[in-house]
Write a protein that holds these residues in place. Structure first.
Motif, PDB file in Angstrom:
ATOM      1  N   GLU A   1      41.337  64.018  66.765  1.00  0.00           N
ATOM      2  CA  GLU A   1      40.625  62.889  67.158  1.00  0.00           C
ATOM      3  C   GLU A   1      41.346  61.508  66.825  1.00  0.00           C
ATOM      4  OE1 GLU A   1      36.824  63.043  65.195  1.00  0.00           O
ATOM      5  OE2 GLU A   1      36.256  65.000  66.092  1.00  0.00           O
ATOM      6  N   GLU A   2      42.006  61.411  65.889  1.00  0.00           N
ATOM      7  CA  GLU A   2      42.863  60.209  65.690  1.00  0.00           C
ATOM      8  C   GLU A   2      43.545  59.801  66.646  1.00  0.00           C
ATOM      9  OE1 GLU A   2      42.390  62.782  63.643  1.00  0.00           O
ATOM     10  OE2 GLU A   2      41.272  61.654  61.960  1.00  0.00           O
ATOM     11  N   THR A   3      44.318  60.974  67.378  1.00  0.00           N
ATOM     12  CA  THR A   3      45.493  60.484  68.465  1.00  0.00           C
ATOM     13  C   THR A   3      44.750  61.053  69.913  1.00  0.00           C
ATOM     14  OG1 THR A   3      45.980  63.145  68.320  1.00  0.00           O
ATOM     15  CG2 THR A   3      47.365  61.553  66.977  1.00  0.00           C
ATOM     16  N   ASP A   4      43.452  61.149  69.681  1.00  0.00           N
ATOM     17  CA  ASP A   4      42.639  61.284  70.944  1.00  0.00           C
ATOM     18  C   ASP A   4      43.088  62.571  71.877  1.00  0.00           C
ATOM     19  OD1 ASP A   4      41.006  59.096  70.649  1.00  0.00           O
ATOM     20  OD2 ASP A   4      42.784  57.671  71.999  1.00  0.00           O
ATOM     21  N   TRP A   5      43.340  63.555  71.081  1.00  0.00           N
ATOM     22  CA  TRP A   5      43.694  64.760  71.505  1.00  0.00           C
ATOM     23  C   TRP A   5      44.840  64.696  72.439  1.00  0.00           C
ATOM     24  CZ3 TRP A   5      41.296  68.204  68.561  1.00  0.00           C
ATOM     25  CH2 TRP A   5      40.112  68.030  68.133  1.00  0.00           C
ATOM     26  N   ALA A   6      45.559  63.750  72.051  1.00  0.00           N
ATOM     27  CA  ALA A   6      46.949  63.414  73.058  1.00  0.00           C
ATOM     28  C   ALA A   6      47.924  64.732  73.196  1.00  0.00           C
ATOM     29  CB  ALA A   6      47.837  62.443  72.489  1.00  0.00           C
ATOM     30  N   GLY A   7      47.913  65.617  72.000  1.00  0.00           N
ATOM     31  CA  GLY A   7      48.899  66.651  72.298  1.00  0.00           C
ATOM     32  C   GLY A   7      48.363  67.814  73.098  1.00  0.00           C
ATOM     33  N   LEU A   8      47.015  68.274  72.747  1.00  0.00           N
ATOM     34  CA  LEU A   8      46.169  69.037  73.747  1.00  0.00           C
ATOM     35  C   LEU A   8      46.480  68.707  75.127  1.00  0.00           C
ATOM     36  CD1 LEU A   8      44.364  71.405  73.961  1.00  0.00           C
ATOM     37  CD2 LEU A   8      42.404  70.002  73.763  1.00  0.00           C
ATOM     38  N   LEU A   9      46.209  67.367  75.471  1.00  0.00           N
ATOM     39  CA  LEU A   9      46.112  66.745  76.772  1.00  0.00           C
ATOM     40  C   LEU A   9      47.605  67.155  77.377  1.00  0.00           C
ATOM     41  CD1 LEU A   9      44.071  63.683  76.583  1.00  0.00           C
ATOM     42  CD2 LEU A   9      43.344  66.159  77.379  1.00  0.00           C
ATOM     43  N   HIS A  10      48.662  66.708  76.597  1.00  0.00           N
ATOM     44  CA  HIS A  10      49.905  66.825  76.878  1.00  0.00           C
ATOM     45  C   HIS A  10      50.461  68.397  77.409  1.00  0.00           C
ATOM     46  CE1 HIS A  10      51.602  62.934  76.829  1.00  0.00           C
ATOM     47  NE2 HIS A  10      51.209  62.871  75.483  1.00  0.00           N
ATOM     48  N   LEU A  11      49.780  69.409  76.701  1.00  0.00           N
ATOM     49  CA  LEU A  11      50.010  70.899  76.881  1.00  0.00           C
ATOM     50  C   LEU A  11      49.369  71.309  78.203  1.00  0.00           C
ATOM     51  CD1 LEU A  11      49.762  72.302  73.158  1.00  0.00           C
ATOM     52  CD2 LEU A  11      51.427  71.939  74.527  1.00  0.00           C
TER      53      LEU A  11
END
Length: 1445
Positions: A720-730
């Protein structure tokens, strides 16, 4: 200087038998319908001096054994016995006690397997062997070649395989061997020792529709005229190999010759033919590459690869000489992508093992690591050549990380006896076996880095060329020799090698380096701080007696040889600084000079802003400035040991931006993997890190395995701290490659880009690992995976999507369902059920899809045990346990059920279910996989008290499995049983460090020697009497059949038909080797060339008609073997046994000059006539024949007798010694013949209380016996012609001496004293004879009831008085002539008659003695006859052996 050995003839003789097999022929007929194997084997063996050849044979029914065409005595002592003793493990109540018991049982079984259990007597007869052994022992050093030629014998063994379940197996219409350690003996008799190498001739007869594939070159095939016809395949293996590497596979095979190389043959069952052709198209390249790299042709001439069903094989690979047997699970068709890399590496490794491991073998168990490492090194070179340098470096990096993480105890020391030799080959099993293999390759690669690739290649070439030298008897390689090559060929300095090998090879542990740095702007230098450590725990095995001694010094001496390089990436370029010593203080500070001097000026220019175009220049340099970790330093990033020159665990601390620079700019896959690992482990993630990982994932030029790691790292950064950036990139990356942008759904599969295929395959699995704050999967992740499952379409795709779907299914199992995602569970389960039904109708490749579904269902059930009833899941998985399912599916279902049982009921219930599944599983490989999984469950269990979570019944059941036939048939499973019990006791899963009670164990050499001694005693009883003894007739009261040895005759009759025995040894301890039990009424004399007169008490008395019984012999060889030490007499007999009848033995001995009667070391050979059948039989009499010492003259007078022996009288048992001495001992080759009669319980007729009267009586039997047997005793002397010639020379010298002594007063005085002594001797003999007559008269009167005129005390006093007077006279006469003993001259008369002894039974309760009749010396014999005749001396010794009951 360490130099390689030029010859290893001594190594060819292993400790087990000291025999050498030069050649072996194996002829077998195989009936596939009846599942029978029968035939014979012929071995050309150099027989050791004792004539006993020890072979290994288990599960074999030996029908006959012949030596040079003549039947031979043999015995089989089975290594395994199925024991069913309910009270055996009654003391096992805790996990600790069970672990101790497991160590004892495991070590005992491993040690027994080293001992040869098929003993064959190769000597023709007792007499020739006795005549031959004397000279051989004296001339052993001078004529070794003649001995070898003389002892080369042909041993033929006809047998049939009793149980084809160990070492060789029948599976449907396939027969194959498994090449397990020490299991070649289970399908043909051999010397199953890694140091025993010989060539082979192999013939296998099978039905004409079968193909027999074996080691060696196929010479020809013979079709018989039988109905139905049978075919014989004839193979020849000229290269000597160990018996373990002989392989055989029989089935209706399809043979595919290699199109590129005629030496290669690929063989499989008809159903796998298309897969075989697709899989092995590359193999000729690997074969040619190895020959090119080693600059030598393949050593075995041809190479065959056989593929059988996976449920048949015990492992994916079974090595054999010139052939390898694989599981067909490795084969794949052209539509399968994922299996390609692993299959090629596995096949390449098997080929490298043909060079290093089968052809070139380790010299000792401590050298196993070297051959394993060389094979792995050769395989890595293949990977680098054909799969790319990135693949090779990545695999080596991962292997090194695993080694550093596990190399913490002495179990991983490569060249240590405690971790190799003392583990009996178990060090190659399990987890530690894999770690040792990886560490071996890493050590060799470190040496390659030190000396250079070409130098290391030259070393391998030298090793192979040396092995091909036909003048060398063995093709072995030792660590010492390899170290020598590293010095001479690799040009490494000896001080470095002297420190390198003990540290890396002889001990455990890897260096741990923790480093951090700071930049000194003023000096433009890097200050590097280093903290050194070691992965090995302090004294990891200090609790055990066999701990690694190197671990004790590791704390104070932390360091390894060599210098590590530090690579600094600066603005001006890359610089290597080899300044970090591997040895030194635990903390050290180093300084590294930087080369970028202009960095400081460039940093100051933007701040001044003097030029109008400065802003533009600064704007151009912004990207360069951003790459620096600090605006005040010219450093981009640093690396330690960039070329992996050392096997070390490195922790490098540098700023985040430097790790990002390393990931983006360093082209080395190891550097990229290290950067991703560090960025993933950071506690706080920034967008710069996420962007760097995403950029790397999308870079198609990057290595695909590193991209996969970047994908998983992105999943870890999602929060949540990174706004799920890693999940969205995948998700974005996946959709950009696989989704149709117009409709927003997945496109049909297209797998033509293999690298993209591998990366995209793991994206769903990475997405499934994303977690929210409450450790649940995000809703977007669950919806995305469900969408992929729902719309997967493989139409139009050439390649199979089975692994693709399996990865999707596996990602479902990784999901964590929460309140927002539980609604998708039913849809996911329906998809799984649909895939299961689909795969049941159309089975996927190796059942991959069903296996993934079972795993995912199990994971979901465990995670949602509160919502999903486990019983329902168990009912769903249980049908896959049936034997109709694919083998891999059946095993996976068992694993899943064990997991569910462990989750619901604990480790005890899981182990109980594990035992049940083991008994139901028929495949050996399935049993091993279940054992590995049970071991993993034991390691997962929690709890502070290990003794309360497993019941004693479960522990006992595991112990029984450890010594069960299942364990004997499957040695890998047996090792896992042992490891399970160790882990339950919170110990390491290895035999290293297991408690050992050395006092209760007998070494391998001692065990082998004792077993041979027992066999020698058993063989002696079955030999017929010597011709010289058959004329011996001892008449006993009540025995009118004229047989001297009736019980011995009976024993010979029983043993005449082969190797069966009729009596048994009563052994208390249950486990051990099996021997046919010895006759409990037999006096077993264990004869040995080094130790004689050792008498074993082999149990208590049993009825003579008892049937053959089998008992373990390990206890006999360890605790329960009662051996009576040789007394300081000429003979020893076993005491504590009930004697009934007299038996004579002959022993040839060299008498000492000082005291023949008191030196037991004079004997060099003991020939025991009927030594086995005469034990506990009665009066046992040993007749010993002494060979005289040269140039030593002895006095033969009764005055030299031991008066205590003469006058002694005991209640039971006596010892009578009769010496027949030569009159001319001054000659060199004249022998003295000494007869020793030992009697234990001899019952004679004597008046009550009269001991003296029965000591010496007149009996004509002894006189008659000596007279009749004089010729046979004389036959034991040396060459008669030589004796005769030497007698003449002696007489001539005597006459010359007498001429000079006629006027010598001293000589005349000695002559007078000698005559006086003889006169006294005659008087004493007459007195004793009269006393004996009186004793007989008194006894007769007593029986008739007539009172005697003299009491026993008076008789005893009278005899004692006469004897005392005689003794004083003889002593005074013996000291005359200046105290010198009179020389034995021609005037000394010899008696041409002998003396004998007889034993008569006493009435119950009466004492016993010995009766010896002495015939008076005949003084009428002239002096000329004395040179060839002998004089009789009677020496009476009485010894109590046992009190009558």
């Amino acid at each position: 200087m360490a130099k390689p050995k030029k010859s290893k003839n001594e190594e060819q003789k292993p400790d087990n038998s000291e025999a050498v097999v030069k050649h072996q022929k194996l002829c077998l007929s195989i009936d596939m319908e009846k599942r029978r194997i029968y035939g014979y084997t012929e071995l050309e063996i150099i027989v050791p001096e004792n004539g006993i050849v020890g072979l290994h044979a288990d599960n074999l029914a030996i029908e006959s054994v012949t030596v040079d065409g003549e039947p031979a005595h043999f015995e089989v002592f089975p290594h395994y016995l199925n024991l069913d003793n309910g009270d055996r493990w009654c003391s096992v109540s805790t996990a600790t006690s069970a672990a101790d018991a497991a160590g004892s049982v495991y070590l005992s079984s491993l040690e027994r397997e080293l001992v040869p259990n098929l003993l064959i007597m190769c000597s023709k007869s007792a007499k020739p062997d006795g005549e031959r052994q004397g000279p051989i022992e004296l001339g052993n050093e001078s004529q070794p070649s003649a001995e070898s030629t003389q002892n080369l014998k042909m041993v033929r063994i006809e047998y049939w395989v009793e149980k084809a379940e160990t070492g060789i197996h029948f599976d449907h219409n396939v027969l194959h061997t498994d090449n397990q350690i020490r299991r070649a003996r289970c399908w043909f008799p051999c010397m199953d020792d890694n140091l025993q190498h010989c060539s082979y001739d192999l013939e296998f007869t099978v039905a004409c529709n079968f193909v027999a594939v074996s080691s060696g070159t196929l010479l020809y095939q013979v079709l018989s005229k039988e109905d139905p016809p049978r075919k014989t395949y004839v193979y020849k293996l000229n290269v000597p190999v160990a018996a373990r590497w002989i392989s055989l596979a029989v089935a209706p095979f399809e043979i595919v010759p290699d199109r590129h190389n005629a030496l290669l043959s690929h063989i499989c069952l008809p159903t796998n033919l298309s897969k075989l052709q697709n899989t092995l198209g590359f193999f000729h390249s690997a074969f040619s590459y190895y020959e090119e790299y080693l600059s030598a042709s393949f050593p075995f001439g041809c190479y065959a690869q056989v593929f059988i069903a996976p449920e048949m094989a015990i492992s994916s690979l079974s090595l054999g000489a010139s052939m390898s047997i694989f599981s067909s699970q490795l084969l794949f068709d052209e539509k399968v992508i994922d299996q390609t890399i692993e299959t090629r590496i596995k096949l390449a490794y098997a080929l490298s093992r043909q060079w290093f491991g089968v052809y070139i073998t380790p010299e000792a168990p401590t050298d196993d690591w070297l051959l394993d490492g060389l094979a792995g090194f050769l395989t890595d070179s293949f990977v680098k050549r054909f799969l790319g340098n990135n693949e090779a470096r990545y695999r080596r990096y991962k292997a090194n990380c695993a080694v550093c993480g596990a190399d913490d105890s002495g179990a991983t020391a490569l060249c240590s006896s405690a971790s190799s030799k003392d583990l009996y080959g178990t060090q190659c099993f399990g987890f530690y076996g894999k770690i040792r293999s990886w560490k071996s390759v890493a050590v060799l690669q470190m040496l390659e880095k030190q000396m250079g690739p070409e130098s290391f290649r030259k070393i391998l070439q030298v090793i192979v060329v040396r092995a091909q030298d036909t003048s060398r008897p063995l093709r072995t390689l030792s660590t010492k020799e390899f170290r020598h090559f590293a010095n001479k060929v690799g040009n490494l300095e000896r001080p470095f090698l002297k420190e390198f090998f003990p540290r890396w090879v002889g001990s455990c542990g890897c260096p741990v380096l923790k480093m951090g740095f700071s930049y000194n702007k003023r000096k433009n230098m890097i200050e590097l701080a280093v903290l050194r450590g070691c992965t090995a725990r302090p004294d990891p095995t200090a609790a055990f007696s066999n701990a690694n001694p190197d671990s004790e010094k590791r704390e104070g001496d932390v360091g390894w040889p060599g210098m590590m390089s530090i690579r600094v990436h600066e603005l001006d370029g890359m610089y290597d600084h080899p300044i970090l010593p591997m040895a030194g203080d635990s903390w050290q500070l180093l300084e590294i000079q930087c080369h970028s001097k202009l960095a400081a000026k460039r940093f100051q220019k933007p701040r001044k802003g003097l030029k109008p175009d400065g802003s533009d220049d600064n704007g151009d340099s912004v990207p360069a400035l951003d790459t620096r970790s600090n605006s005040d330093s010219p450093l981009l990033w640093l690396r330690a040991d960039p070329e992996m020159e050392y096997l070390a665990e490195i922790h490098f601390n540098q700023p985040v931006q430097m790790w990002v620079n390393q990931l983006e700019k360093d082209k080395d896959v190891v550097a990229q993997a290290q950067a991703i690992a560090m960025l993933e482990a950071l506690p706080q993630q920034s967008f710069s890190i996420i962007n760097a990982l995403n950029n790397f994932l999308t870079d198609t030029k990057a290595f695909w395995r590193i991209r996969i790691e970047a994908a998983f790292a992105l999943a870890m950064t999602a929060s949540e701290e990174t706004d799920w950036a890693g999940l969205l990139h995948l998700i974005k990356f996946y959709k950009s490659r696989r989704f149709d942008p117009d409709i927003g759904l997945p496109k049909p599969n297209d797998f033509h880009d293999f690298q993209e295929y591998f990366v995209l395959e793991v994206i769903p699995l990475a997405i499934a690992t994303v977690r929210t704050a409450d450790k649940k999967s995000p809703r977007e992740a669950v919806e995305f995976i469900l969408q992929l499952l729902k719309y997967n379409d493989n139409n139009g795709n050439f390649y199979s999507d089975v692994f693709w779907l399996a990865a999707l299914v596996q990602s479902i199992g990784e999901l964590e369902f929460g309140q927002q995602t539980i609604i998708y569970l039913s849809s996911l389960l329906k998809r799984l059920d649909r895939l299961l039904h689909f795969d049941r109708l159309m089975p996927s490749y190796n059942g991959i899809l069903t296996i993934s579904c079972i795993r995912s269902l199990t994971q979901i059930a465990i995670k949602l045990s509160e919502f999903v009833p486990l019983d329902r899941v168990i009912e769903l998985i249980q049908p896959f346990r049936t034997f109709k399912a694919v083998w891999q599916v059946r095993v996976e279902a068992g694993r899943a059920l064990l997991d569910l049982e462990f989750q619901s009921a604990g480790i005890d219930a899981a182990l109980t279910l594990f035992i049940k599944y083991l008994n139901e599983e028929s495949s050996l490989r399935g049993q091993v996989k279940l054992g590995v999984h049970a071991l993993r469950l034991c390691q997962m269990r929690t709890g502070s008290d290990p003794d309360n979570d497993v019941k004693s019944d479960t522990l006992v059941a595991l112990l029984r499995l450890l010594e069960s036939p299942m364990s004997f048939n499957n040695i890998t499973l047996r090792h896992h049983f042992f490891c399970i019990l160790q882990v339950l006791a919170r110990r390491a899963p290895t035999l290293f460090g297991a408690p050992r009670d050395e006092t209760l164990r007998m070494g391998h050499a001692e065990t082998c020697s004792e077993l041979k001694n027992i066999f020698a005693a058993l063989v002696k009883q079955s030999k017929p009497p010597e011709p010289s003894l058959e004329a011996l007739d001892l008449e006993r009261d009540g025995d009118g059949d004229g047989s001297v040895f009736p019980e011995a005759s009976q024993a010979r009759d029983v043993l005449s038909n082969g190797h069966a025995l009729t009596k048994a040894i009563n052994i208390a301890e249950p486990d051990g080797l099996l021997v046919p039990e010895a006759n409990r009424e037999a006096d077993t004399h264990l004869g040995d060339n080094e130790q004689r007169n050792r008498v074993a008490e082999l149990g208590e008395k049993t009825p003579s008609n008892s049937r053959e019984q089998m008992k373990p012999v390990a206890e006999l060889l360890h605790d329960n073997l009662v051996v009576a030490e040789a007394s300081k007499e000429n003979d020893s007999v076993s005491n504590g046994l009930e004697r009934k009848k007299p038996v004579f033995r002959f022993k040839v001995k060299h008498s000492a000059a000082s005291s023949r009667a008191e030196d037991p070391d004079n004997a060099i050979l003991e020939r025991s006539q009927d030594g086995h059948a005469d034990a506990e039989r009665g009066a046992s009499s040993s007749v010993s024949v002494d060979a005289p010492q040269k140039i030593v003259a002895e006095t033969f007078s009764t005055g030299n007798q031991n008066l205590e022996d003469v006058n002694s009288s005991h209640d039971v048992g006596s010892r009578v010694t009769a010496s027949i001495g030569s009159a001319k001992l001054a000659a060199d080759d004249v022998k003295e013949l000494q007869c020793t009669a030992d009697s234990s319980k001899v019952y004679v007729v004597s008046p009550p209380g009269d001991h003296i009267s029965t000591s010496i009586v007149k009996d004509d039997h002894l006189e008659m016996m000596i007279s009749n047997k004089y010729a046979s005793l004389k036959s034991l002397t040396r060459d008669k012609k030589k004796d005769k010639k030497q007698h003449k020379e002696k007489k001539k010298r005597k006459r010359d001496e007498q001429k000079g002594h006629r006027n010598d007063p001293e000589h005349l005085e000695r002559k007078r004293l000698k005559k006086e002594k003889k006169r006294k001797e005659k008087e004493l003999s007459k007195l004793m004879s009269d006393e004996a007559k009186a004793s007989s008269s008194v006894e007769l009167q007593r029986k008739k009831g007539i009172p005697t005129g003299i009491s026993r005390d008076e008789q005893a006093s009278q005899v004692e008085h006469e004897r005392t007077n005689y003794d004083s006279e003889t002593r005074s006469g013996g000291t005359g002539g200046e105290g010198k003993a009179p020389p034995v001259g021609s005037d000394r008369k010899k008696d041409d008659a002998g003396s004998g002894a007889s034993a008569q039974p006493n009435p119950p309760g009466e004492t016993s003695g010995a009766k010896v009749v002495i015939k008076p010396l005949d003084s009428s014999v002239n002096a000329t006859q004395s040179s060839s005749s002998h004089r009789l001396k009677i020496k009476i010794k009485k010894r109590t052996l046992e009190k009558p009951s």
